[in-house]
Write an enzyme that holds these catalytic residues in place. Sequence first.
Site, PDB file in Angstrom:
ATOM      1  N   ARG A 106      -9.983   0.808   8.001  1.00 20.60           N
ATOM      2  CA  ARG A 106      -9.654  -0.597   8.469  1.00 20.60           C
ATOM      3  C   ARG A 106     -10.857  -1.257   8.939  1.00 20.60           C
ATOM      4  O   ARG A 106     -10.627  -2.548   9.451  1.00 20.60           O
ATOM      5  CB  ARG A 106      -8.340  -0.414   9.329  1.00 20.60           C
ATOM      6  CG  ARG A 106      -7.261  -1.026   8.687  1.00 20.60           C
ATOM      7  CD  ARG A 106      -6.085  -0.984   9.821  1.00 20.60           C
ATOM      8  NE  ARG A 106      -5.043   0.146   9.041  1.00 20.60           N
ATOM      9  CZ  ARG A 106      -3.792  -0.770   8.988  1.00 20.60           C
ATOM     10  NH1 ARG A 106      -3.495  -1.821   8.982  1.00 20.60           N
ATOM     11  NH2 ARG A 106      -2.876   0.298   8.326  1.00 20.60           N
ATOM     12  N   ARG A 112      11.597  -6.342   4.713  1.00 17.95           N
ATOM     13  CA  ARG A 112      11.344  -5.002   4.678  1.00 17.95           C
ATOM     14  C   ARG A 112      12.544  -4.051   5.515  1.00 17.95           C
ATOM     15  O   ARG A 112      12.502  -4.436   6.674  1.00 17.95           O
ATOM     16  CB  ARG A 112       9.919  -4.307   4.960  1.00 17.95           C
ATOM     17  CG  ARG A 112       9.970  -3.114   5.042  1.00 17.95           C
ATOM     18  CD  ARG A 112       8.420  -2.305   5.044  1.00 17.95           C
ATOM     19  NE  ARG A 112       7.780  -2.788   6.410  1.00 17.95           N
ATOM     20  CZ  ARG A 112       6.490  -2.935   6.397  1.00 17.95           C
ATOM     21  NH1 ARG A 112       5.850  -2.133   5.529  1.00 17.95           N
ATOM     22  NH2 ARG A 112       5.941  -3.125   7.467  1.00 17.95           N
ATOM     23  N   ARG A 129      -1.223  -9.067  13.418  1.00 15.54           N
ATOM     24  CA  ARG A 129      -1.693  -7.851  12.291  1.00 15.54           C
ATOM     25  C   ARG A 129      -2.862  -8.787  11.210  1.00 15.54           C
ATOM     26  O   ARG A 129      -3.676  -8.199  10.572  1.00 15.54           O
ATOM     27  CB  ARG A 129      -0.451  -7.327  11.817  1.00 15.54           C
ATOM     28  CG  ARG A 129       0.172  -6.468  12.444  1.00 15.54           C
ATOM     29  CD  ARG A 129       1.573  -6.068  12.284  1.00 15.54           C
ATOM     30  NE  ARG A 129       1.518  -5.207  10.825  1.00 15.54           N
ATOM     31  CZ  ARG A 129       2.755  -5.346  10.183  1.00 15.54           C
ATOM     32  NH1 ARG A 129       3.956  -5.859  10.665  1.00 15.54           N
ATOM     33  NH2 ARG A 129       2.723  -4.583   9.019  1.00 15.54           N
ATOM     34  N   ARG A 175      11.001  -2.229  10.910  1.00 12.33           N
ATOM     35  CA  ARG A 175      10.011  -1.836  11.921  1.00 12.33           C
ATOM     36  C   ARG A 175       9.816  -2.694  13.196  1.00 12.33           C
ATOM     37  O   ARG A 175      10.070  -3.955  12.906  1.00 12.33           O
ATOM     38  CB  ARG A 175       8.476  -1.696  11.008  1.00 12.33           C
ATOM     39  CG  ARG A 175       8.229  -0.276  10.670  1.00 12.33           C
ATOM     40  CD  ARG A 175       7.308  -0.126   9.885  1.00 12.33           C
ATOM     41  NE  ARG A 175       5.968  -0.768   9.947  1.00 12.33           N
ATOM     42  CZ  ARG A 175       4.854  -0.641   9.140  1.00 12.33           C
ATOM     43  NH1 ARG A 175       4.585   0.020   8.204  1.00 12.33           N
ATOM     44  NH2 ARG A 175       3.610  -1.206   9.610  1.00 12.33           N
ATOM     45  N   LYS A 228       0.804  -1.284   0.023  1.00  7.23           N
ATOM     46  CA  LYS A 228      -0.020  -0.022  -0.007  1.00  7.23           C
ATOM     47  C   LYS A 228       1.019   1.197  -0.041  1.00  7.23           C
ATOM     48  O   LYS A 228       0.697   2.045  -0.673  1.00  7.23           O
ATOM     49  CB  LYS A 228      -0.952   0.073   1.147  1.00  7.23           C
ATOM     50  CG  LYS A 228      -1.688  -1.194   1.284  1.00  7.23           C
ATOM     51  CD  LYS A 228      -2.569  -1.029   2.391  1.00  7.23           C
ATOM     52  CE  LYS A 228      -2.086  -1.070   3.913  1.00  7.23           C
ATOM     53  NZ  LYS A 228      -1.308  -2.596   4.132  1.00  7.23           N
TER      54      LYS A 228
HETATM   55  P1  AP5 Z   1       4.723  -1.458   1.869  1.00  6.83           P
HETATM   56  O1  AP5 Z   1       4.532  -0.805   0.816  1.00  6.83           O
HETATM   57  O2  AP5 Z   1       5.532  -1.062   3.051  1.00  6.83           O
HETATM   58  O3  AP5 Z   1       3.558  -2.430   2.367  1.00  6.83           O
HETATM   59  P2  AP5 Z   1       2.358  -1.793   3.065  1.00  6.83           P
HETATM   60  O4  AP5 Z   1       0.947  -2.544   2.580  1.00  6.83           O
HETATM   61  O5  AP5 Z   1       2.374  -0.175   3.368  1.00  6.83           O
HETATM   62  O6  AP5 Z   1       2.614  -2.482   4.212  1.00  6.83           O
HETATM   63  P3  AP5 Z   1       2.487  -2.018   5.983  1.00  6.83           P
HETATM   64  O7  AP5 Z   1       3.296  -3.039   6.934  1.00  6.83           O
HETATM   65  O8  AP5 Z   1       2.650  -0.695   6.060  1.00  6.83           O
HETATM   66  O9  AP5 Z   1       1.047  -2.221   6.190  1.00  6.83           O
HETATM   67  P4  AP5 Z   1       0.168  -2.252   7.473  1.00  6.83           P
HETATM   68  O10 AP5 Z   1      -1.312  -2.216   7.101  1.00  6.83           O
HETATM   69  O11 AP5 Z   1       0.547  -3.574   8.399  1.00  6.83           O
HETATM   70  O12 AP5 Z   1       0.726  -1.244   8.450  1.00  6.83           O
HETATM   71  P5  AP5 Z   1       0.594   0.237   8.686  1.00  6.83           P
HETATM   72  O13 AP5 Z   1       1.763   1.085   8.778  1.00  6.83           O
HETATM   73  O14 AP5 Z   1      -0.567   0.743   7.790  1.00  6.83           O
HETATM   74  O15 AP5 Z   1       5.587  -2.831   1.167  1.00  6.83           O
HETATM   75  C1  AP5 Z   1       6.074  -3.957   1.986  1.00  6.83           C
HETATM   76  C2  AP5 Z   1       7.451  -4.402   1.659  1.00  6.83           C
HETATM   77  O16 AP5 Z   1       7.499  -5.026   0.380  1.00  6.83           O
HETATM   78  C3  AP5 Z   1       8.438  -3.086   1.347  1.00  6.83           C
HETATM   79  O17 AP5 Z   1       9.721  -3.613   1.748  1.00  6.83           O
HETATM   80  C4  AP5 Z   1       8.306  -3.000  -0.166  1.00  6.83           C
HETATM   81  O18 AP5 Z   1       9.578  -2.499  -0.739  1.00  6.83           O
HETATM   82  C5  AP5 Z   1       8.089  -4.064  -0.568  1.00  6.83           C
HETATM   83  N1  AP5 Z   1       7.415  -4.077  -1.801  1.00  6.83           N
HETATM   84  C6  AP5 Z   1       6.069  -3.468  -2.031  1.00  6.83           C
HETATM   85  N2  AP5 Z   1       5.478  -4.039  -3.246  1.00  6.83           N
HETATM   86  C7  AP5 Z   1       6.298  -4.925  -3.911  1.00  6.83           C
HETATM   87  C8  AP5 Z   1       6.448  -5.574  -5.011  1.00  6.83           C
HETATM   88  N3  AP5 Z   1       5.195  -5.507  -5.887  1.00  6.83           N
HETATM   89  N4  AP5 Z   1       7.408  -6.382  -5.330  1.00  6.83           N
HETATM   90  C9  AP5 Z   1       8.236  -6.738  -4.353  1.00  6.83           C
HETATM   91  N5  AP5 Z   1       8.368  -6.245  -3.102  1.00  6.83           N
HETATM   92  C10 AP5 Z   1       7.418  -5.104  -2.735  1.00  6.83           C
HETATM   93  O19 AP5 Z   1      -0.109   0.281  10.186  1.00  6.83           O
HETATM   94  C11 AP5 Z   1       0.712  -0.060  11.255  1.00  6.83           C
HETATM   95  C12 AP5 Z   1      -0.288  -0.197  12.583  1.00  6.83           C
HETATM   96  O20 AP5 Z   1      -0.973   1.001  12.672  1.00  6.83           O
HETATM   97  C13 AP5 Z   1      -1.408  -1.160  12.262  1.00  6.83           C
HETATM   98  O21 AP5 Z   1      -1.106  -2.550  12.557  1.00  6.83           O
HETATM   99  C14 AP5 Z   1      -2.421  -0.645  13.503  1.00  6.83           C
HETATM  100  O22 AP5 Z   1      -2.115  -0.944  14.560  1.00  6.83           O
HETATM  101  C15 AP5 Z   1      -2.157   0.817  13.378  1.00  6.83           C
HETATM  102  N6  AP5 Z   1      -3.148   1.381  12.431  1.00  6.83           N
HETATM  103  C16 AP5 Z   1      -2.768   2.058  11.208  1.00  6.83           C
HETATM  104  N7  AP5 Z   1      -3.910   2.478  10.552  1.00  6.83           N
HETATM  105  C17 AP5 Z   1      -4.943   2.104  11.315  1.00  6.83           C
HETATM  106  C18 AP5 Z   1      -6.569   2.486  11.319  1.00  6.83           C
HETATM  107  N8  AP5 Z   1      -7.102   2.912  10.396  1.00  6.83           N
HETATM  108  N9  AP5 Z   1      -7.266   2.035  12.462  1.00  6.83           N
HETATM  109  C19 AP5 Z   1      -6.821   1.263  13.315  1.00  6.83           C
HETATM  110  N10 AP5 Z   1      -5.419   0.948  13.603  1.00  6.83           N
HETATM  111  C20 AP5 Z   1      -4.537   1.496  12.422  1.00  6.83           C
HETATM  112 MG    MG Z   2       2.486   0.754   4.966  1.00  3.49          MG
END
Ligand code: AP5
Ligand code: MG
Length: 218
Positions: free
Chosen positions: A88, A127, A170, A159, A13
């Site tokens: 979410r 990552r 998660r 992270r 994402k």
């Molecule tokens: P990346 O782009 O970093 O993936 P991502 O989908 O952004 O993954 P996240 O881990 O950030 O998602 P998440 O939803 O768990 O965490 P968030 O920070 O939103 O890509 C991942 C890796 O793959 C990278 O190394 C990248 O280089 C690689 N990659 C990408 N595309 C690729 C491809 N095509 N081929 C090869 N490699 C590739 O949330 C964290 C926490 O915050 C949550 O767990 C929750 O506790 C809280 N939180 C956040 N938002 C909310 C909400 N709305 N409500 C409640 N709690 C929330």
């Molecule tokens: Mg992310």
Amino acid sequence: MNLIFLGAPGAGKGTAATKLSELLDIPHISTGDIFRTNISNGTELGKLADQYISKGNLVPDDVTIGMVKARLSEPECQKGFILDGFPRTLGQAEALDRFLAEDGRKIDRAIDIVLSEATLVERLTNRRVCVACKLSYNLKTHKIADNTCPVCGGSLIMRDDDNPQVIAARMVAYHKDTEPLIDYYVRSRRLVRVNSEEKIADTFANILTALEIRGIKI
Ligand code: AP5
Ligand code: MG
């Protein structure tokens, strides 16, 4: 364009939203990034959010919805925005539709990034994130030397929530609370689905095709 990125942890994402935000010149709003900035700055919001994020649980809706509502009411978001990691839960999705409708706005498309659970886990464990510019790299597909960011030279770190135990929690939260949103956006005819088993550039090309954005050289 007002867009949402849906998708499991590690789906890509943030990677896709960063590129699309540059291309369309609209803000990229990642709730995870906002929480992490608050955690590093030691704010009250950060202290609260950390209690949930460190265990792989979702931050409660009342905190998250208010935070996003305030951000989306800023002038720069009037020309369009990309939400990454919000909504979410069904409560967040309904609240978002409600408060956007109050000033005549709506979500145009929800982009679901689809890939296998095995690839997700592999991406999360490989990552590394730059402490300075916050860009993410995949150790398997990017050329990384000395744990240093190839763009800005900052240090690359894992992270805190990218460890096997928290990743598992998660994924549970994703299947229970977030996956049902796919149906919510299908029913309102706003969902597009994009395969992300491929390289980053190919995934991005799939996104542009799904959004019917043509004539762009990637
Ligand atoms: P990346 O782009 O970093 O993936 P991502 O989908 O952004 O993954 P996240 O881990 O950030 O998602 P998440 O939803 O768990 O965490 P968030 O920070 O939103 O890509 C991942 C890796 O793959 C990278 O190394 C990248 O280089 C690689 N990659 C990408 N595309 C690729 C491809 N095509 N081929 C090869 N490699 C590739 O949330 C964290 C926490 O915050 C949550 O767990 C929750 O506790 C809280 N939180 C956040 N938002 C909310 C909400 N709305 N409500 C409640 N709690 C929330
Ligand atoms: Mg992310």
